[in-house]
Structures are given as C-alpha cells and as structure tokens.
Write a protein that holds these residues in place. Structure first.
Motif, short mmCIF file in Angstrom:
data_model
loop_
_atom_site.label_atom_id
_atom_site.label_comp_id
_atom_site.label_asym_id
_atom_site.label_seq_id
_atom_site.Cartn_x
_atom_site.Cartn_y
_atom_site.Cartn_z
N ASP A 153 0.85 -1.18 0.00
CA ASP A 153 0.00 0.00 0.00
C ASP A 153 0.89 1.23 0.00
O ASP A 153 1.55 1.53 0.99
CB ASP A 153 -0.90 -0.04 1.25
N LYS A 154 0.90 1.94 -1.11
CA LYS A 154 1.71 3.14 -1.23
C LYS A 154 0.78 4.34 -1.39
O LYS A 154 0.50 4.79 -2.49
CB LYS A 154 2.69 3.02 -2.40
N GLY A 155 0.28 4.82 -0.24
CA GLY A 155 -0.55 6.02 -0.25
C GLY A 155 -2.05 5.79 -0.27
O GLY A 155 -2.81 6.76 -0.19
N THR A 156 -2.50 4.53 -0.33
CA THR A 156 -3.94 4.28 -0.42
C THR A 156 -4.64 4.52 0.91
O THR A 156 -5.70 5.17 0.96
CB THR A 156 -4.21 2.86 -0.93
N LEU A 157 -4.08 4.01 2.00
CA LEU A 157 -4.66 4.32 3.31
C LEU A 157 -4.65 5.82 3.55
O LEU A 157 -5.61 6.39 4.08
CB LEU A 157 -3.88 3.60 4.42
N ASP A 158 -3.59 6.49 3.13
CA ASP A 158 -3.52 7.94 3.27
C ASP A 158 -4.68 8.61 2.54
O ASP A 158 -5.27 9.58 3.03
CB ASP A 158 -2.21 8.47 2.71
N SER A 159 -4.99 8.12 1.33
CA SER A 159 -6.10 8.70 0.58
C SER A 159 -7.42 8.55 1.33
O SER A 159 -8.22 9.50 1.40
CB SER A 159 -6.22 8.02 -0.80
N LEU A 160 -7.65 7.37 1.90
CA LEU A 160 -8.89 7.17 2.66
C LEU A 160 -8.93 8.06 3.89
O LEU A 160 -10.01 8.51 4.30
CB LEU A 160 -9.01 5.70 3.08
N MET A 161 -7.77 8.32 4.49
CA MET A 161 -7.72 9.17 5.67
C MET A 161 -8.04 10.62 5.33
O MET A 161 -8.32 11.43 6.22
CB MET A 161 -6.35 9.08 6.34
#
Length: 264
Positions: A121-129
């Motif tokens: 996961d490269k930035g996907t959790l960040d996008s959801l946050m």
C-alpha cells in the motif's frame, strides 16, 4: 505531521469520481512518495519474489512493473478508478505477471480469505484518511487486508503518517500484526552536515504508546514511513468490530536493539 487533517485538501481522495477525472487528465505514469528503487531493500527483505502480491490503489504507478523486472512473478493490482485500470490493462497486456481489477479496497470480497502472501500500500490508506468517514473507511480497508493475508503474510504500508497517527489504526487486536517501522527521507532530500549516522535501512524505535521516542530525531522531518506488518494468525475478534478502541502497540523496538533487528 501528526494529523491527517493538515495534510489533506478539499478533494475527496476516497471518491472514484475524483480519481477517474484525475487519470483522464494525467495519464502519464506517476509513483506516489517513492520509486521502487528506493523501496527495494525493504521489499526484498520482507517479501520473497515468489509471493502472490496484492497492490492496493495501484493507480498508474510503475511500482508493479519495476517489481516484475526485479523477479516478482504474481502481482494483482486493484484500484477504485476504472480509468486507471483500463489504462494499465492495455499497457501491460503482454506482461502476464501483472493483473488489474477495478475494486474498492474497503470491499475486496471478490477474493477468498488468505489469498495473498503480501499486500503493498503506497498512499492508499492515506487517501482514505483524507476522505469522508475516514476512521470507518480505514478500518474497513485494513480489515480486508488482514482477511486476505495468509498467516505470516506481510502488509507493507508506505505513508506520510508517523506512528502517532498510524499506529492506532494498525494495532487493533483483531489484526494481530507484529510491526517493524522504518523511516525513509523524501526523494532528493539532502542530509544536513552533522546529522545522525543511523541508516534508514534500520528499523526506528516505537514506544509502548505507539509513538516515536521524544529524543528520536528524523534527519528529514517530512520523512515517509514504512510499516511492515506481519500477520501472526492470532486474531481475537471479528474484523471491523473495534472501530473506536485502540489497544496497546504490539511490538516495541528498543533503541539499543535496533542494529540487531533485520529479519523475522
């Protein structure tokens, strides 16, 4: 640095419509945060080339292609944007090691339990946050990641979020992940003279409360963080049950032990 709110703008990064519009306008390949060349030491250390890998939120990045060039043989790429998936399917139709599917990472029920050896996961959790209902979206995604990982599997999260804002989401007891943390400077960052000689290839310490020690100083204050989460297979409850309850950190890497922590 400690709050996602300050790192987000008015866009809803969890919305497929936003990403479809963006990829229509920006079809050229783009890698968030770091290229594979910088991440390779961590990927190779923790994820064998024979692994079945799930790349969540693949976008139009070159990461998966670079991994295939480095010997990885089976990478499933998913993204919420149909535009990105169509672009990447056409681009890599002659590369059988790569597969692409349109999918929301909050619901990956298409895949059976324990389907993958590793999730990147490269930035996907960040996008959801940065999206609406961020804590719930994050819990749903991480619950799916945990479900899809085989026992002993690896979830590798590359993020701008430091432990204070990411560990509460990663350390719920129903995931039962053992976590090792790394910090890597931004691309192009110049290390100041007289700064720490500690290599970014070594783990950084985490306190029992899930934060960096008060006396720990990053060479780059805006470093990216790599959380290597190993599934132990000892869950304590149904996925998604503890949306608001954050347990203690599962692992603490003591400062004087850092140089000895390399492999599980």
């Amino acid at each position: 640095m400690y709050s996602d709110v300050s790192s987000c703008n008015t866009y809803n990064y969890g919305d497929a419509l936003y990403w479809d519009a963006r990829y229509v306008q920006e079809a050229e390949s783009f890698d968030w945060y770091q290229r594979y060349s910088s991440l390779r030491p961590f990927v190779r250390r923790h994820i064998p080339a024979s692994s079945r890998v799930l790349m969540v939120g693949c976008g139009n990045a070159l990461m998966s292609e670079d991994m295939v060039d480095d010997g990885y043989e089976n990478i499933m790429n998913v993204d919420i944007s149909s535009v990105a998936i169509d672009l990447m399917r056409r681009k890599y139709e002659q590369m059988p090691q790569l597969n692409y599917m349109e999918m929301d990472v909050r619901d990956m029920s298409f895949f059976p339990d324990e389907s993958f050896d590793a999730v990147i996961d490269k930035g996907t959790l960040d996008s959801l946050m940065c999206g609406s209902d961020a804590p719930i979206s994050a819990a749903r995604m991480l619950g799916e990641v945990s479900r899809l990982l085989k026992p002993g599997g690896i979830y590798m999260l590359i993020t701008y979020g430091d432990p204070k804002v990411r560990m509460p989401h990663l350390t719920r007891s129903n995931y039962s992940w053992k976590i090792v943390l790394y910090a890597i400077p931004r691309p192009g960052f110049k290390k100041p003279a007289g700064s720490s000689s500690i290599s970014h290839l070594e783990p950084v310490p985490i306190t029992e409360t899930g934060s960096l020690p008060a006396d720990f100083v990053l060479d780059d204050p805006d470093s990216h963080f790599i959380y290597v989460c190993k599934k132990t297979g000892e869950t304590t409850g149904p996925i998604g049950e503890e949306l608001l309850e954050f347990p203690q950190v599962l692992v603490m890497v003591k400062w004087h032990q850092i140089s000895n922590v390399e492999h599980w």
